[in-house]
Scaffold this motif. Structure first.
Motif, PDB file in Angstrom:
ATOM      1  N   VAL A   1       0.955   1.055   6.517  1.00 28.89           N
ATOM      2  CA  VAL A   1      -0.095   2.025   6.189  1.00 28.89           C
ATOM      3  C   VAL A   1      -1.111   2.132   6.915  1.00 28.89           C
ATOM      4  CG1 VAL A   1      -1.113   3.142   4.314  1.00 28.89           C
ATOM      5  CG2 VAL A   1       1.098   2.342   3.752  1.00 28.89           C
ATOM      6  N   PHE A   2      -1.696   1.037   6.894  1.00 23.87           N
ATOM      7  CA  PHE A   2      -2.935   0.786   7.698  1.00 23.87           C
ATOM      8  C   PHE A   2      -2.701   1.056   9.383  1.00 23.87           C
ATOM      9  CE2 PHE A   2      -5.795  -1.769  10.576  1.00 23.87           C
ATOM     10  CZ  PHE A   2      -6.797  -1.852   9.666  1.00 23.87           C
TER      11      PHE A   2
ATOM     12  N   THR B   1      -9.975  -8.977   8.251  1.00 24.95           N
ATOM     13  CA  THR B   1      -9.536  -8.903   9.681  1.00 24.95           C
ATOM     14  C   THR B   1      -9.773  -7.136  10.128  1.00 24.95           C
ATOM     15  OG1 THR B   1      -7.765  -9.408   9.145  1.00 24.95           O
ATOM     16  CG2 THR B   1      -8.766 -10.639  10.728  1.00 24.95           C
ATOM     17  N   SER B   2      -9.187  -6.505   9.002  1.00 27.90           N
ATOM     18  CA  SER B   2      -8.959  -5.072   9.221  1.00 27.90           C
ATOM     19  C   SER B   2     -10.243  -4.380   9.252  1.00 27.90           C
ATOM     20  CB  SER B   2      -8.436  -4.299   8.059  1.00 27.90           C
ATOM     21  OG  SER B   2      -7.412  -5.236   7.513  1.00 27.90           O
TER      22      SER B   2
ATOM     23  N   GLY C   1       0.642  -1.003   0.110  1.00 25.91           N
ATOM     24  CA  GLY C   1       0.034  -0.184  -0.035  1.00 25.91           C
ATOM     25  C   GLY C   1       0.775   1.359   0.153  1.00 25.91           C
ATOM     26  N   ILE C   2       2.026   1.346   0.212  1.00 27.02           N
ATOM     27  CA  ILE C   2       2.853   2.488   0.503  1.00 27.02           C
ATOM     28  C   ILE C   2       3.010   3.306  -0.762  1.00 27.02           C
ATOM     29  CG2 ILE C   2       4.991   1.536   0.519  1.00 27.02           C
ATOM     30  CD1 ILE C   2       5.775   3.744   2.795  1.00 27.02           C
ATOM     31  N   ASP C   3       3.293   2.534  -1.821  1.00 30.00           N
ATOM     32  CA  ASP C   3       3.822   3.487  -3.373  1.00 30.00           C
ATOM     33  C   ASP C   3       2.414   4.207  -3.418  1.00 30.00           C
ATOM     34  OD1 ASP C   3       6.312   2.306  -3.678  1.00 30.00           O
ATOM     35  OD2 ASP C   3       5.538   0.528  -4.799  1.00 30.00           O
ATOM     36  N   GLY C   4       1.211   3.863  -3.225  1.00 31.32           N
ATOM     37  CA  GLY C   4       0.160   4.677  -3.696  1.00 31.32           C
ATOM     38  C   GLY C   4       0.188   5.824  -2.790  1.00 31.32           C
TER      39      GLY C   4
END
Ligand code: UGA
Length: 463
Positions: A161-162, A210-211, A52-55
């Motif tokens: 990121v989350f 789960t998130s 997710g970090i690239d976005g």
């Protein structure tokens, strides 16, 4: 005045925090002495793999809020808040090397022109802030006020990121209430931002079912804030990691008893986990804990205890049990393929210290491979993301890095699952059955369905 933030260090903590702050609307400098990393970030990418970090980096660069730089003189005079997110590696004796923390704070003092809050996020031993304050007193010759706040980070790799967006707690240790308020305000804005972004777009390890459950139960912002003394904030960070490591070693010891008695570790852990005083998390036995944090923080805590003459033998045991897990795996392997491992072909699936990352720091999987090679086996290893990192760390004529599960399993005497990547959990092992020398699976993360695997004709051992 709108706060302008500098973040020193572009690792998992530094870059993720910078990218999220920038997306939430803050002008954010991301500082690193490594020019290659800074150039990669300038191009809108993360220098390391993290779901997710690239976005987030790309968007932050596009909107112009994220400013990557190697220069303290470009960033610090323009900032009123600086986060320290540099590495704090272990020294040989287990103590923590604070070189990077002190170097960066020294550069900050040199370049600061107006009042500043330094937020210490790197994991450090208790009383580090006090030492920093002393250094600031000595070096700060300008008439400016520099406050030190301790705000330890609790994000997990592979869900960085989350965890930054939907943090379960914000601990702020400060001597100055106003400085604490400033930091809390930044996270209030991150919290508001987290409510408006479309996180479905970033579906990956960190944004799964789960998130969703976690988010539904996430307490209100105010309930997630803890103001503490500076020293408490520093100590509680290392305490959390040491405690979690202790839970894992505890579970691993119980699993050893299960092995001898016919009890099933999962049933035992499920049973005790139903007691809300104990909880189910971090009671998953297996290869043991690894990574850039637990091994370092357990050693660091032992060191701190020794320094203050506190007998903390329990943590020595935690460490001993964890390194002993490699022997346990070797013994299980012998149960599957016989006492003499020499010349046997072993498949190791998973090199990273946990799924969802290419990080192999202190990886138990790598320690296992080194032991297997010493015992004369030939190892075929595969990892979806960590192979390049592993190649930099360890090579041997009897170790082959493979490109797929299938190729790693060719003519294997035993398939060892060392890291529970989804790719391995969901793989159809029936499809490679006929290419194996022996149909053996050693599941070091208890992540496969034992009944299904044994029904398919495999010999299976888990933890
Ligand atoms: C850990 C903490 O969980 C974070 O809260 C903390 O912020 C971070 O360290 C840090 O200090 O920076 P992380 O190292 O990313 O995060 O990884 P974890 O998910 O905690 O897993 C650590 C290791 O324990 C992995 O090797 C994992 O496989 C192992 N583990 C975990 C077990 O063997 N059994 C378990 O039941 C749980």
């Amino acid at each position: 005045m709108q706060d302008i933030i500098s973040i020193v260090g572009t690792g998992f903590v530094g870059l993720t925090t910078a990218a999220v702050f920038a997306n939430a609307g803050y002008r954010t400098y991301t500082i690193d002495t490594d020019e290659n990393k800074i150039n990669t970030i300038k191009s809108g990418k993360s220098p390391f793999y993290e779901p997710g970090i690239d976005g987030f980096v790309e968007r932050a660069i596009t909107i112009g809020n994220l400013i990557p730089t190697t220069s303290y003189s470009e960033s610090i005079p323009n900032s009123n808040i600086v986060f320290i997110c540099v590495g704090t590696p272990s020294n040989e004796d287990g103590s923590v090397d604070l070189k990077y923390v002190f170097e960066s704070v020294s550069s900050i003092i040199e370049n600061a022109n107006s009042d500043l809050i330094i937020v210490q996020k790197s994991t450090v031993p208790v009383e580090t802030a006090r030492r920093l304050e002393k250094m600031i007193q000595e070096k700060n010759k300008k008439n400016i006020k520099i406050d030190v706040v301790s705000a330890p980070e609790f994000l997990r790799e592979a869900s960085a990121v989350f965890d930054t967006l939907f943090f379960d707690r914000l601990v702020v240790g400060a001597r100055n209430n106003e400085a604490a308020n400033k930091i809390i305000e930044i996270y209030k804005n991150v919290d508001s931002f987290s409510k408006v972004i479309n996180y479905e777009k970033f579906i990956d390890y960190a944004f799964n079912n789960t998130s969703k459950k976690y988010l539904d139960n996430l307490p209100l912002f105010e309930k997630r804030i803890l103001r503490t003394k500076v020293e408490s904030a520093e100590l509680l960070k290392v305490t959390a990691n040491s405690f979690l490591a202790m839970k894992i070693s505890f579970a691993n010891s119980i699993a050893r008893i299960c092995d001898e008695t016919g009890a099933i570790s999962k049933e035992v852990m499920d049973g005790i986990g139903m007691d809300s005083r104990i909880g189910r998390s971090f009671l998953y036995p297996g290869l043991g804990y690894s990574g850039g944090c637990f091994p370092k923080d357990v050693s660091g805590m032992i060191n701190t205890a020794n320094e203050y003459n506190v007998d903390f033998g329990i943590l020595e045991e935690v460490k001993k049990i964890n390194s002993g897990q490699i022997n346990i795996v070797v013994n299980k392997l012998k149960r599957l393929i016989g006492e003499n491992l020499e010349g046997k072909k072993i498949t190791v699936l998973g090199l990273s210290f946990k799924p969802g990352t290419s990080d192999i720091r202190k990886s138990q999987s790598i320690y296992l491979i080194k032991r297997l090679i010493k015992l004369g086996t030939i190892v075929n290893a595969f990892d979806p993301k960590a192979t390049d990192e592993a190649k930099k760390e360890f090579n041997d004529k009897n170790l082959n890095y493979m490109n797929s599960i299938e190729s790693a399993c060719q003519s294997s005497d035993c398939v060892v699952i060392a890291t529970e990547w989804n790719e391995f959990v969901n793989f159809d092992y029936n499809s490679i059955k006929e290419t194996l020398n022996n149909k053996n699976i050693l599941d070091c993360r208890n992540c496969l369905n034992k009944d299904k695997i044994t029904e398919s004709g495999f010999n299976y051992i888990g933890f």
